[in-house]
Design a protein around this motif. Structure first.
Motif, PDB file in Angstrom:
ATOM      1  N   ALA A 156      16.544 -67.523  13.430  1.00 50.71           N
ATOM      2  CA  ALA A 156      15.092 -67.442  13.307  1.00 50.71           C
ATOM      3  C   ALA A 156      14.513 -66.590  14.428  1.00 50.71           C
ATOM      4  N   GLY A 157      13.552 -65.733  14.072  1.00 48.11           N
ATOM      5  CA  GLY A 157      12.889 -64.904  15.065  1.00 48.11           C
ATOM      6  C   GLY A 157      13.531 -63.563  15.306  1.00 48.11           C
ATOM      7  N   GLN A 158      14.761 -63.348  14.840  1.00 48.54           N
ATOM      8  CA  GLN A 158      15.438 -62.070  15.055  1.00 48.54           C
ATOM      9  C   GLN A 158      15.037 -61.088  13.962  1.00 48.54           C
ATOM     10  N   ALA A 159      14.648 -59.888  14.358  1.00 44.97           N
ATOM     11  CA  ALA A 159      14.198 -58.891  13.396  1.00 44.97           C
ATOM     12  C   ALA A 159      15.331 -58.531  12.430  1.00 44.97           C
ATOM     13  N   LEU A 160      14.993 -58.449  11.151  1.00 42.14           N
ATOM     14  CA  LEU A 160      15.985 -58.111  10.129  1.00 42.14           C
ATOM     15  C   LEU A 160      16.337 -56.639  10.184  1.00 42.14           C
ATOM     16  N   THR A 161      17.613 -56.333   9.961  1.00 44.69           N
ATOM     17  CA  THR A 161      18.074 -54.957   9.858  1.00 44.69           C
ATOM     18  C   THR A 161      18.564 -54.705   8.438  1.00 44.69           C
TER      19      THR A 161
END
Length: 229
Positions: A73-78
């Motif tokens: 959660a909170g990590q930018a999607l790539t």
């Protein structure tokens, strides 16, 4: 005087007749096999229905986004975090269409994403991510210092400063309102073996250093604001 009778002339022998075989079996009539015809009609109907069902099933499938690997959660999607999958249309599911893959890159999930699951709009925070225009501070919260299991990304909280361990307070200090810092929850980790969680908080730039200092001293408790506000 009677004339003598003419001598009889022998008749020529008739030509021999060919032998004709005699049959005793009556000719067999070709019966109409209605059962075979009916079976053919049934098979053709079943085949047609099967083909129609296959076409309908194929048309009901839709391309959606799936999670290619675990994302906290909170990590930018790539782009590598997302994959395209085909699923049957189901009103109970609301996965993100595959055509929106480009717009999902850079968004931050509000919950942990697990590999193989479908990506839904409710799992993604609005905008480019909570707290992008603010400072973020990680606060380790012990059991009992935050609402158990109710904090979620986007919640507004008060980071309350608690007394230092062993600190003696006067009666006046004990009665005074505690110092608080307004913050917004960005992510919440899973509890560890002791029940502690790490909460990433977005705060105003002027409050970031102060919150980090108190968090390092273990002097922060969180109070969730009402969600209706």
């Amino acid at each position: 005087m009677e004339s003598p009778a003419a001598p009889s002339v022998p008749r020529p022998a008739a030509p021999p007749r060919p032998d004709i075989p005699i049959t005793t079996t009556a000719p067999v009539k070709r019966e109409r096999r209605w059962s075979v015809a009916a079976l053919c009609v049934v098979l053709a109907t079943v085949a047609g229905l099967g083909a129609a069902a296959a076409v309908t099933s194929a048309s009901d499938r839709t391309r959606v986004l799936a999670v290619a690997r675990d994302v906290p959660a909170g990590q930018a999607l790539t782009d590598a975090d997302l994959a395209v999958a085909e699923v049957r249309a189901d009103a109970a599911l609301t996965p993100v269409p595959a055509a929106q893959k480009g717009s999902m890159v850079g968004k931050r999930p509000s919950v942990d994403l697990r590999k193989g699951g479908l990506l839904t709009a409710s799992q993604i925070t609005q905008g480019g991510g909570l707290g992008d225009d603010k400072q973020q501070v990680g606060v380790q919260v012990k059991r009992g210092q935050a609402p158990a299991g109710t904090l979620a990304p986007g919640d507004k909280v008060l980071a309350v400063t608690t007394p230092a361990q062993g600190e003696q307070q006067t009666s006046k200090e004990a009665e005074a309102p505690p110092t608080t810092i307004n913050a917004v929850v960005v992510t919440v980790s899973r509890p560890d073996a002791s029940g502690n969680v790490v909460v990433n908080l977005a705060v105003a730039p002027s409050n970031g250093p102060l919150l980090a200092t108190r968090a390092a001293q273990g002097r922060i408790a969180l109070v969730r604001e009402p969600r209706g506000q």
